[in-house]
Each structure stands twice: as C-alpha cells, then as structure tokens.
Write an enzyme that holds these catalytic residues in place. Structure first.
Site, PDB file in Angstrom:
ATOM      1  CE1 TYR A   1       1.092  -0.329   4.376  1.00 32.24           C
ATOM      2  CE2 TYR A   1       0.086   1.848   4.351  1.00 32.24           C
ATOM      3  CZ  TYR A   1       0.890   0.902   4.965  1.00 32.24           C
ATOM      4  OH  TYR A   1       1.488   1.198   6.162  1.00 32.24           O
TER       5      TYR A   1
ATOM      6  CE  LYS B   1       3.273   3.162   3.180  1.00 32.73           C
ATOM      7  NZ  LYS B   1       3.627   3.475   4.568  1.00 32.73           N
TER       8      LYS B   1
ATOM      9  CD  GLU C   1      10.718   1.864  10.047  1.00 33.89           C
ATOM     10  OE1 GLU C   1      10.752   2.821   9.262  1.00 33.89           O
ATOM     11  OE2 GLU C   1      10.488   0.698   9.684  1.00 33.89           O
TER      12      GLU C   1
ATOM     13  CG  LEU D   1       8.662   2.399   4.550  1.00 28.66           C
ATOM     14  CD1 LEU D   1       8.231   1.063   3.959  1.00 28.66           C
ATOM     15  CD2 LEU D   1       7.451   3.247   4.878  1.00 28.66           C
TER      16      LEU D   1
END
Lengths: 282, 282
Positions: B31, B146, B178, B202
C-alpha cells in the site's frame, strides 16, 4: 459452495468482505485449519483452544465459540462432504473499521469466515518423503500466534515451490525453528528431538499429538534448541502439521537423509497417528 | 463515498472483496498513503516509485501504473475534496486465489483498491510536540517493503495509545530503527542523524525530503546506526511521515527533551517542508 460468514451460511459468491476489514488492510486476524476425518473433526478442542489463545494475544474480543463446531458440521453436510476427507478453515479478524487507522477500538465486532473443503491425504508425500530447503527465519518474534499476517511464510513457500522442494525449514540465530507450514522434529538413536515451545514457533497440534504418541510408545522425547550444524547428524527428519500429519524429509538442503528411505520412527508414528484418528472418527 | 476498485469508480458500499483475496487471508499486499495538498498530490512520483518497488519485491505483477494518478484526481473531484487537505490510500494485493494455499500462481490478477479521504494536518502535534514510547522492534526483517502484513505495527501503536503516547520508537539489537508509522531522526549540535536505509526500516518519502532539505539548508546529515543508549544525548528528536510531516518528540520513554520545547531545527524543517508543498501545489 456453502460457507459461513458473520452469522449466516451463504453461498461463497454472496460473501462480501469490506475493504475496511482489518484483515484486508492490516493482516489483523487469526485462523485455524482443522482436519475432518469422516465423520469427525480431529482434535477439535485443541484447535479451538489455540484459536482462543491467538485471539486473546491479539485482544480480539470474539466469544461465540460454542457455536463453531455445529456450524462446521452443518457446512460439511450442506456441501455433501460427510464421507470425504476434508478440512475446515476458520478465520476471525478484528472486524471493519472506518476510517482506516492502525490502532483499534475496544469491543469491535469481529469478522468470522469459515468454510470446509475436500482435501485429500498427502499420501505420496507421507509414503515416499519430500525434499526440504533451508532458509533464515526472518519472521516477526510472535510466531506463537496463528495470524493471517503470513507474508514471510508465503514468500518462503513460494521459493520452495520454485526450487522444487516441498517445505522450507527455517533457522534463526543458528538454531532450527520450524517449517513455513509445519513443525519439524528429528530422530537420533530412537530419540525424538524438537525445538521447545517459545515465541519463535507455533504450538502445533500435530506436534503435541506426536509428543504424546512417543511417550506412549516409549520413544524418548527431548524439547531443546537444535543447532543448524546438527542437521546432518540425524537419522530421520519429520514434518508435522494438520494436513501433513507426519511427512518424512528424505533430502534436506541437498543432503540425502538415510538413503532417501523414510525411517522406522516415521513409519511407526504415521501408523499410530492414523490409528488415533481412526479411533476418534467413524 | 466514491472509491476505486478493480477498474471502476464505485460507491464504497458496492465494493465486495472476496474472502479468498490474498490480502484478507495472508496479508499479501502492499500500500501507499499520499498527501493531497490542494490541489496536488505531493511527491506523487516518489510514492509511485516505492509502490513499484514493493510490488517487485513481492513479485506482484501489477502494471497499470499510468492510470493511478488520474484516478486519484477523479476521486478527489467526485468526493468534493478539491480544496480539502486529504490523503489517498492505494492498496494492491496479489489477488483472489481459490483454493487457499500459501504459494501463488504467476500472473495473478491483482486486487486494486483506492480511496481518498479528508485528513487534516496534525497541527497541534506539529506545534507542541508529542510523547513517544520505546519498544523492541519484533517485526520481520523486510521492513523495507510497505506491506499490509502490519500486525506488529498495529500492536505497538495500540500500546502507545493505551499508554498515552503518540508513537512507539523501536529498537532492534540495541539500535534505533523507526516508529510504527514514522521514520525517526535526531538532532545534535545542528547535525541531523538518522538510521541508514536497510531491510530494517521503510525508505520514507518524508525522510528523503528532509535529508534533501537539510543539504539545501547547510545542516549536516549523517545516516548511521544509532545506539539506544544515545537517546538521552540528543537536542531534538523528530518523527517523519507523509501525514505527520515533521513532528517533534518532547518526551521519549518518560524522559523530557529540551524542556518540552520543540527545537530550532524542527521549526526550520517544518517551515521549509511547508514551503515545498505550497510551492508544488496551488
């Protein structure tokens, strides 16, 4: 095909999942696969216990457990599978949430989807054995929960198929964990050795049955960490799962196990496992 | 609400996802979330590039990229969001497969679902800053993709909300990775420090923009591993994402940062970021 969806038995074509179902957007659900040996679901209570445990670990507030078994038998009947070796699939997701956001509300209405399907025994694999590959286990660290966030399992299994092997046996930090769809155990001098339950492996129902069968049969069982480097020293390697039952590995990472001949402990366990579900079904 | 589903613009109520969609059963999809600053999608090409990269890494064979942008603008128009700060959500899953099995066929028809939604700026958080918690990063080891297999992100975010903090900053093997929905960076003596791109984080679009802004502004940027133990020694901590833009952390793991006052680098980057999307939109 008759399936169950949120309280109703429907034709599969009439099931309409919302694109805001959290299973669709977040992999936020759990599932079980149960064997139907005519005319009984095998180890139903064990699967239900694990389902409850998975739901609890994810804080999905489903409670209508009491109805599931009768719905599954009704699905078997309505799909004319009474006398067919089959499986039931149960998926419970956290439910539909709009607008989309990562965190969830308390007391959401879960989405329940169940179906049954004719699913033959993996007889040839049980008889002749299979090849397995090896890969690093890159999954998250809650592999004890049977969730629908299955992407690492999917990708490893895909590589297995591409490489002409049936299963991938994973290792993490130098230790064997499990297969993409199976638990794994090893035989050495009539002793069955398997990784201990932890957050790194699924508490397999078949794994539990096999450990109990071994105790009954006088086979020593040891649950301990198994180094990847030990892999070549075993007499037998066995894959365990609800649909695999007990499948021997005859080649692991290109190395031949016991001249590609499934071993005696495998044969013994396969027979005893079969006796067990025969005794519990018709 | 008008949405896009498999080639058509439909009312949301008319979107019917199959229970055999692999996003629903396996978390097997990817996504993107893109900001719409009236009247333009911001950094559209960067998001599209990342989408392509995610699809490629999962071997999902989607190719109709050329149509996406015009569909998103049509959704904005049909939903009367032309002058509203909004987001677009794009989800592409591997598609519907029956019967269920882990591995997938080549050339499956992907399921495409897109919608736009009014989504206000997180002004108060940007202005006053937020609290963040700390947790071990227990995700799988391909956090560069992702995907919709988001369960670890969901569970950490849920704990954040329960504990009254806005975000969880993760650490793995003693190093900061993260946040559950953000990249994280740190300021020390006018230097911006952030973990390097790897399979553990990411590749955030906002992260990339902020690194470029720093270069323009003469702020030294260093991409390096950051020890958890360094956390108390920074002047500022910033969370970066498409919807967060640049949000200052004023309390991390209960420890107060800079007397709870968002720092000068934060303010500078927020302003420059705003100039950038103002320049690129109307």
């Amino acid at each position: 095909m008759w399936v169950f969806y949120n309280g109703k038995i429907l034709d599969l074509e009439n099931v309409t999942i919302s694109p805001f179902d959290r299973a669709f957007q977040f992999g936020d659900g759990v599932y079980e696969v149960i064997r139907y040996y005519p005319e009984k679901f095998f180890e139903y209570d064990s699967h239900l216990d694990r389902l409850k445990s998975s739901l609890k670990k994810l804080e999905i507030s489903f409670t209508a457990f009491v109805n599931i078994e009768s719905i599954l038998y009704e699905l078997i009947r309505k799909n004319n599978l009474d006398d067919q070796l089959s499986i039931a699939y149960i998926q419970i997701s956290r439910g539909v949430q709009f607008p989309r956001r990562h965190y969830f509300d308390d007391g959401m209405e879960p989405t329940v989807f169940m179906y049954v399907e004719k699913f033959p025994a993996r007889q040839e694999e049980m008889k002749s054995g299979v090849k397995a590959g090896l890969e690093e286990d890159i999954r998250w660290m809650r592999c004890d929960i049977k969730t629908t966030s299955l992407l690492p399992n999917v990708l490893s299994k895909q590589r297995a198929v591409k490489n002409g092997v049936t299963e991938i046996i994973w290792h993490r930090n130098g230790f064997i964990t499990e297969g993409t769809q199976t638990n794994v155990c090893f035989i050495k001098n009539n002793e069955l050795i398997t990784p201990p339950l932890s957050n790194f492996i699924l508490p397999g129902i078949t794994r539990g049955i096999v450990l109990r069968l071994c105790k009954k049969l006088g086979i020593t069982t040891t649950e301990r960490d198994i180094k990847l480097s030990e892999l070549n020293g075993f007499d037998e390697i066995l894959l365990l799962s609800t649909t695999a039952e007990v499948i021997p590995v005859i080649e692991a990472d290109g190395k031949i196990i016991n001249n590609r001949i499934p071993g005696p402990v495998c044969r013994l366990l396969q027979g005893e496992y079969q006796k067990l579900y025969n005794a519990e079904s018709r």
